[in-house]
Enzyme design. Sequence first.
Site, short mmCIF file in Angstrom:
data_model
loop_
_atom_site.label_atom_id
_atom_site.label_comp_id
_atom_site.label_asym_id
_atom_site.label_seq_id
_atom_site.Cartn_x
_atom_site.Cartn_y
_atom_site.Cartn_z
N ASP A 1 -3.28 2.36 -5.24
CA ASP A 1 -1.94 2.28 -4.68
C ASP A 1 -1.42 0.84 -4.71
OD1 ASP A 1 -4.06 1.92 -2.64
OD2 ASP A 1 -2.41 1.61 -1.24
N HIS B 1 0.82 -1.21 0.00
CA HIS B 1 0.00 0.00 0.00
C HIS B 1 0.86 1.26 0.00
CE1 HIS B 1 -3.57 -2.30 1.72
NE2 HIS B 1 -2.57 -3.07 2.10
N HIS C 1 -2.48 -2.92 -3.49
CA HIS C 1 -3.86 -2.69 -3.07
C HIS C 1 -4.75 -2.44 -4.29
CE1 HIS C 1 -6.56 -0.62 0.19
NE2 HIS C 1 -7.03 -1.79 -0.21
N GLU D 1 2.44 -1.06 4.47
CA GLU D 1 2.25 0.34 4.06
C GLU D 1 3.60 1.00 3.81
OE1 GLU D 1 -0.48 2.25 3.65
OE2 GLU D 1 -2.12 1.07 4.55
#
Length: 252
Positions: A164, A51, A154, A116
């Site tokens: 993303d 992400h 994602h 992330e």
Amino acid sequence: MISRLPEGIFLGLTCAWLAGCSSFPASQAEHAVYVPSPNHNVRRPNFVIIHDTGSGNVKHALRTLTDPAREVSSHYLIGRDGTLYQLVDEDRRAWHAGASYWGGNSDINSASIGIELDNTGAEPYSEAQIMILLEVLRGLKTRYRIPASNFLGHGDVAPGRKVDPSRHFPWERLATEGFGLWCRQQAATPLPALADSLLALQATGYDVSDPAAALAAFRRHFLGIDTHSEASEAERQLMQCLVLEKRRKSIP
């Protein structure tokens, strides 16, 4: 005289007396007699989803990912300077993918590790960040035997809803290291059954209920572009190549 207890009650009481059986699991079915077995382990993740945070600094991302009111999290967060944060244990279900789909799996959160990267989505990824990401991916692949084709973005598992990581993400570099698929040339032998672009995207794993969104996600991942038009012949050949690559890498 002591009357004999029914077998079910006896087993339940016996369990309660044994060490480690003093409390029942929250997921126990109603009226079930709980007789624990030692023959189990944690569930094994089978996907890694990458992400972007969409934020300008890692402190803001950390606040978001740890705020109970936001109900969003990930297992790892990597800052622009390469600092690695672990937010959720790998054996727990983090809330990172949301409504998602890949290759028939519609509950990606339950089967994946979420990572992330602190990035706005409009900037290149730092070398320090990518180096730490590769290190994390190597560990995950070794621990859980995750197939190369199951390292995804994602936007791949939620096309139309998420975009993303951005077109700047170095998917080719990751694939070279064994994390994800990549094709540098068209399929040597065209596959007539996959001549239709939607069939080829579906065979790769995409949710094609929104054809335009699936095609856009494919282009962002494998071509590094954000465009909206009909699939070209070259793109269809690339899709077929990816399907063949996926099949090849799924063979033990």
